[in-house]
Design a protein around this motif. Structure first.
Motif, PDB file in Angstrom:
ATOM      1  N   SER A 256       0.836  -1.197   0.000  1.00  0.00           N
ATOM      2  CA  SER A 256       0.000   0.000   0.000  1.00  0.00           C
ATOM      3  C   SER A 256       0.873   1.251   0.000  1.00  0.00           C
ATOM      4  N   GLY A 257       0.629   2.125  -0.961  1.00  0.00           N
ATOM      5  CA  GLY A 257       1.356   3.398  -1.005  1.00  0.00           C
ATOM      6  C   GLY A 257       2.600   3.375  -1.864  1.00  0.00           C
ATOM      7  N   LEU A 258       3.042   2.187  -2.288  1.00  0.00           N
ATOM      8  CA  LEU A 258       4.322   2.127  -3.022  1.00  0.00           C
ATOM      9  C   LEU A 258       4.252   2.978  -4.288  1.00  0.00           C
ATOM     10  N   ASP A 259       5.206   3.856  -4.443  1.00  0.00           N
ATOM     11  CA  ASP A 259       5.220   4.807  -5.553  1.00  0.00           C
ATOM     12  C   ASP A 259       6.686   5.062  -5.906  1.00  0.00           C
ATOM     13  N   PHE A 260       7.073   4.625  -7.108  1.00  0.00           N
ATOM     14  CA  PHE A 260       8.474   4.767  -7.518  1.00  0.00           C
ATOM     15  C   PHE A 260       8.653   5.955  -8.473  1.00  0.00           C
ATOM     16  N   THR A 261       7.663   6.851  -8.544  1.00  0.00           N
ATOM     17  CA  THR A 261       7.783   7.909  -9.562  1.00  0.00           C
ATOM     18  C   THR A 261       8.865   8.933  -9.237  1.00  0.00           C
ATOM     19  N   SER A 262       9.222   9.068  -7.969  1.00  0.00           N
ATOM     20  CA  SER A 262      10.341   9.987  -7.692  1.00  0.00           C
ATOM     21  C   SER A 262      11.538   9.218  -7.114  1.00  0.00           C
ATOM     22  N   TYR A 263      11.757   8.060  -7.670  1.00  0.00           N
ATOM     23  CA  TYR A 263      12.818   7.153  -7.225  1.00  0.00           C
ATOM     24  C   TYR A 263      14.197   7.768  -7.461  1.00  0.00           C
ATOM     25  N   ASP A 264      15.055   7.672  -6.482  1.00  0.00           N
ATOM     26  CA  ASP A 264      16.390   8.286  -6.544  1.00  0.00           C
ATOM     27  C   ASP A 264      17.431   7.212  -6.913  1.00  0.00           C
ATOM     28  N   VAL A 265      17.755   7.168  -8.185  1.00  0.00           N
ATOM     29  CA  VAL A 265      18.656   6.134  -8.710  1.00  0.00           C
ATOM     30  C   VAL A 265      20.050   6.245  -8.089  1.00  0.00           C
ATOM     31  N   ALA A 266      20.516   7.468  -7.873  1.00  0.00           N
ATOM     32  CA  ALA A 266      21.872   7.630  -7.317  1.00  0.00           C
ATOM     33  C   ALA A 266      21.931   7.069  -5.907  1.00  0.00           C
ATOM     34  N   ALA A 267      20.911   7.344  -5.124  1.00  0.00           N
ATOM     35  CA  ALA A 267      20.910   6.826  -3.750  1.00  0.00           C
ATOM     36  C   ALA A 267      20.800   5.304  -3.745  1.00  0.00           C
ATOM     37  N   ALA A 268      20.081   4.762  -4.734  1.00  0.00           N
ATOM     38  CA  ALA A 268      19.874   3.316  -4.765  1.00  0.00           C
ATOM     39  C   ALA A 268      21.116   2.570  -5.215  1.00  0.00           C
ATOM     40  N   GLY A 269      21.961   3.208  -6.010  1.00  0.00           N
ATOM     41  CA  GLY A 269      23.249   2.597  -6.300  1.00  0.00           C
ATOM     42  C   GLY A 269      23.483   2.101  -7.707  1.00  0.00           C
ATOM     43  N   GLU A 270      22.438   1.993  -8.515  1.00  0.00           N
ATOM     44  CA  GLU A 270      22.623   1.546  -9.899  1.00  0.00           C
ATOM     45  C   GLU A 270      21.579   2.208 -10.782  1.00  0.00           C
ATOM     46  N   PRO A 271      21.884   2.385 -12.072  1.00  0.00           N
ATOM     47  CA  PRO A 271      20.929   3.047 -12.974  1.00  0.00           C
ATOM     48  C   PRO A 271      19.913   2.119 -13.632  1.00  0.00           C
ATOM     49  N   HIS A 272      20.090   0.794 -13.497  1.00  0.00           N
ATOM     50  CA  HIS A 272      19.303  -0.134 -14.315  1.00  0.00           C
ATOM     51  C   HIS A 272      17.896  -0.312 -13.764  1.00  0.00           C
ATOM     52  N   LEU A 273      16.886   0.056 -14.584  1.00  0.00           N
ATOM     53  CA  LEU A 273      15.480  -0.040 -14.168  1.00  0.00           C
ATOM     54  C   LEU A 273      14.751  -1.088 -15.016  1.00  0.00           C
ATOM     55  N   PHE A 274      13.458  -1.208 -14.780  1.00  0.00           N
ATOM     56  CA  PHE A 274      12.628  -2.219 -15.438  1.00  0.00           C
ATOM     57  C   PHE A 274      12.936  -2.366 -16.926  1.00  0.00           C
ATOM     58  N   GLY A 275      12.990  -1.242 -17.605  1.00  0.00           N
ATOM     59  CA  GLY A 275      13.180  -1.272 -19.059  1.00  0.00           C
ATOM     60  C   GLY A 275      14.552  -1.741 -19.502  1.00  0.00           C
ATOM     61  N   ASP A 276      15.488  -1.767 -18.578  1.00  0.00           N
ATOM     62  CA  ASP A 276      16.859  -2.146 -18.930  1.00  0.00           C
ATOM     63  C   ASP A 276      17.101  -3.647 -18.863  1.00  0.00           C
ATOM     64  N   TYR A 277      16.129  -4.392 -18.388  1.00  0.00           N
ATOM     65  CA  TYR A 277      16.310  -5.840 -18.270  1.00  0.00           C
ATOM     66  C   TYR A 277      15.523  -6.551 -19.356  1.00  0.00           C
ATOM     67  N   GLU A 278      16.141  -7.534 -19.970  1.00  0.00           N
ATOM     68  CA  GLU A 278      15.522  -8.315 -21.041  1.00  0.00           C
ATOM     69  C   GLU A 278      15.252  -9.728 -20.550  1.00  0.00           C
ATOM     70  N   VAL A 279      14.130 -10.287 -20.942  1.00  0.00           N
ATOM     71  CA  VAL A 279      13.871 -11.684 -20.606  1.00  0.00           C
ATOM     72  C   VAL A 279      14.979 -12.553 -21.222  1.00  0.00           C
ATOM     73  N   GLY A 280      15.520 -13.437 -20.450  1.00  0.00           N
ATOM     74  CA  GLY A 280      16.607 -14.305 -20.914  1.00  0.00           C
ATOM     75  C   GLY A 280      17.989 -13.797 -20.510  1.00  0.00           C
ATOM     76  N   GLU A 281      18.056 -12.536 -20.123  1.00  0.00           N
ATOM     77  CA  GLU A 281      19.353 -11.949 -19.734  1.00  0.00           C
ATOM     78  C   GLU A 281      19.883 -12.591 -18.453  1.00  0.00           C
ATOM     79  N   ARG A 282      21.181 -12.815 -18.419  1.00  0.00           N
ATOM     80  CA  ARG A 282      21.811 -13.325 -17.203  1.00  0.00           C
ATOM     81  C   ARG A 282      22.741 -12.272 -16.606  1.00  0.00           C
TER      82      ARG A 282
END
Lengths: 352, 352, 352
Positions: free
Chosen positions: C177-203
């Protein structure tokens, strides 16, 4: 494969560059308890909320080194993942106590670069700043590390070597807001020796020793989210030993120093530090201190001692710091010295 | 050198002397979690704030032994730093639960002295009292230790041997304010056996065993700020082994006793305790209990069991306590016995 | 003797039976700190209360696996004390974050039974549900274990094999409840890779390795009040080794996966899991992940990745999962595979 962080190489740094490090970290009572389980610390102020309140401090401050290790750990993935060696610290100041519930974030500015003559490595100087969730500076410090170049053929950057204070000047020490040692309880703190009882040049043997183990230093190092692989992975070094995080030795020595410096309640600044030799599980760490300087402080009942804290592997009865290199015969640290740390601590001034 | 604490020798104690021990210590949720990580404890009351509330207790009490170890640890630098042996405990009562946020301080009064005939050591009896930040008594107990004399030529003090109760009388047990077991949830607690199900003389084999390690007992012992060097330093003993703090074995045995005594939720008193043999890393600790006595308690739904808790090294299928000394042939503890503890616990009386 | 819990045997289970497991357990900041000391976890959301708030979450959620291990540990004394093997997991969903202060209780319903053809063991399927102190479902999951029969002569029960989803369907994932990633801070999280950067089958090779130790896995396992003796007692197995709790490897692998999946902040579901081989102290654990599926999620800025998380003993450069059994030549897991886990994680969708 390409999604994992390869760390920065020497070519990736430029003077003036600012790096916001990842993973803000909330400090908790769990950190305090684990710190007390991993190090034989007994300083009354961070041990007791009631004692801290009697010294004029709000909240429940944790030991300064908890904040330092957390803040430092944040810088590792960006600054020293490819480090050959951690060369030194300077100008580290504790600007305000870190209390449980505070969230620390760290950023670093590159303030110096110097390629080594071998063309394969270079030295990077960074000034790192840890801020709390209110944006206030909690800790800042400079450190310099030797980092691999990605490619020996890369051109050398312009050499910039920052001018660093040989030690934090007493006037630059930041007294925690409200700190008042005028009704300090010596019996509760554990020793009678106050500011006036220490002489410049005096050496204090902290007597006790602790034999290091792998699970303990790994738990400590993970707690600070420090992920340098040499600390955790027996396959990362040819000898199969886990290298102990230098900060583990700092915390162990500081905790041992309670025995003789029980009233040096707060670390105010770190002037310099050298990890003279690596430490491994099985080593027994002892510590001794030398009073390097004393300073008056503009807060009620508070003085400051500048202390050299030396950690040794094995009991060094003579508390020797200097020896000579057995190969070259040149002056060097005595055998067994692990750490040479230079710091300021706040201590009650005692009755006027 | 002279600033470090050499500890007290037999000559430093006098009957009636009161020592306020150093380092008040605030109990935290970190202590509870570490206790649960170091010992296989599952008692529902300290495990669950909701369960504690359902038993009428305010706040979040921690296990009694957490308070005991902290309070005991405070006495070590003043009482037993130069101890040859910890000889016994008596009259230990838990006056009120210790909750997270409480700050414990300990003071001790010397109540007995007796020089040994060899002239080199003597026995010191102290009654220690731990108080919380409101000045309320949390725990008190008597212990006696054999301490080195500084100088064999010192004259012997007048012998004073205190009269101690062989065990805490049921009427002297202090029931925590509000404790009410009338709506006790047996399923949540983990076993059906209540006060009425235990018979005097009955023995309970707690079945499970735990193999001890050095990092774990060192972490536990540091958590209590107990700094006796034999626990931490492989160079402190000729055999290179770290002697395990006796309290570590007490906590391990008490935690193991869950299996068969899951409803003995609260330690009410410790009547006596003997660390029969030292324990070292690699030893596997098992435990068994004997019901020594039962008592009615003036609180709703509450009874008390007096229990002998015996910890052994290796599984002792016969649960033998007594054997004979192989050299002298005289009665002695059976081989493998590590601990013989006599205590009272509160347990639900069950339906009337 | 008869007061200790012998655990349930195959004959003790019947389809439809509901078991309320013992020992409600309050989650604390101590648990969070210990988890961080035992595993190299750096996910920003459970690490920082401020970061969690910036993602729309109230309170201070702990890692999902803390809740899972606690809830799972409760089931051990009733379900798997006499287990031959933990065969699998399915349909594990995290219904709401577990925050410090929450008290978890677990109950299980038997949903399947199948005696093995040898007549000496049988498989038991249970659906377990962990609820918080408000009675809300926190986590539920199905697992099946092979359990000894008390008596080979007992008649076999009717075989009931539950129909289980091969994996949790994306529509069945519960967004906190309440989860909202629209103002997600990529620098604080440590990596730039988000949903769109991952491909099915990728290892993704998570690179880092951690060498396991006995004190650490024992502390972790006790923290979850999991008391299976093989984890703690060197006398419980002929080889004198302590078998490492499978959940320890899960948590280690999940923590290692930060390096490459730093933004997979929340475990949403566990679809399946196999402890392919036992782990022991001295083993060095590495991990790699494969993206199995991706799904849109009905929450602002939130996507879901279905991931295979594989832990290996020793560095498997080729990230091989499948090999063949050296004896039979039949398809099997590759040598060195310890864990094969299939789970869903929530990750920021990134800019639209």
């Amino acid at each position: 494969m390409t999604k994992t962080n390869p760390g920065n190489f020497f070519e990736d740094f430029s003077v003036g560059q600012v790096i916001d490090h990842a993973t803000p970290r909330t400090v908790t009572e769990g950190d305090r308890a684990l710190y007390g389980a991993l190090y034989p610390t007994r300083f009354a102020l961070p041990s007791s909320a009631a004692f801290a309140a009697s010294c004029g401090l709000d909240g429940a401050p944790v030991e300064e080194l908890i904040g330092f290790h957390i803040a430092f750990g944040k810088t590792v993935p960006d600054i020293s993942l490819n480090a050959v060696a951690n060369l030194g610290y300077a100008e580290c100041r504790f600007h305000r106590p870190v209390a449980t519930g505070d969230t620390l974030s760290t950023s670093s500015e590159v303030i110096g670069l110097k390629e080594n003559s071998n063309g394969r490595t270079g030295v990077v100087w960074v000034r790192s700043t840890a801020t709390n969730q209110r944006g206030e500076t909690a800790i800042d410090w400079v450190r310099w590390v030797m980092v691999h170049k990605r490619d020996a053929a890369s051109p050398a950057p312009e050499t910039v070597v920052p001018e660093l204070a040989p030690h934090v000047a007493p006037d630059d020490l930041v007294v925690p807001s409200g700190l008042d040692f005028t009704s300090y309880d010596v019996a509760a703190a554990g020793e009678p020796h106050l500011f006036g009882d220490y002489e410049v040049g005096e050496r204090i043997d902290h007597v006790d020793g602790v034999t290091l183990t792998d699970p303990e230093h790994m738990m400590a190092t993970r707690l600070w989210q420090n992920t340098a692989k040499v600390h955790f992975n027996t396959e990362a070094r040819p000898d199969g030993n886990r290298l102990i995080y230098g900060g583990h030795v700092i915390s162990m020595a500081r905790a041992l120093s309670f025995n003789g410096l029980a009233n040096a309640q707060l670390v105010a600044a770190i002037n310099a530090g050298s990890h003279v030799a690596p430490a491994f599980a099985g080593d027994t760490v002892y510590a001794w201190s030398e009073v390097l300087d004393k300073a008056e402080v503009d807060a009620p009942g508070v003085g400051a001692l500048r202390l050299r804290l030396v950690a040794t592997k094995g009991r060094d009865e003579s508390m020797t710091l200097r020896g000579e290199d057995p190969k070259t015969g040149r002056p060097a640290y005595a055998a067994g010295v692990l750490l040479d740390l230079d710091y300021w601590a706040f201590i009650p001034a005692g009755s006027p």
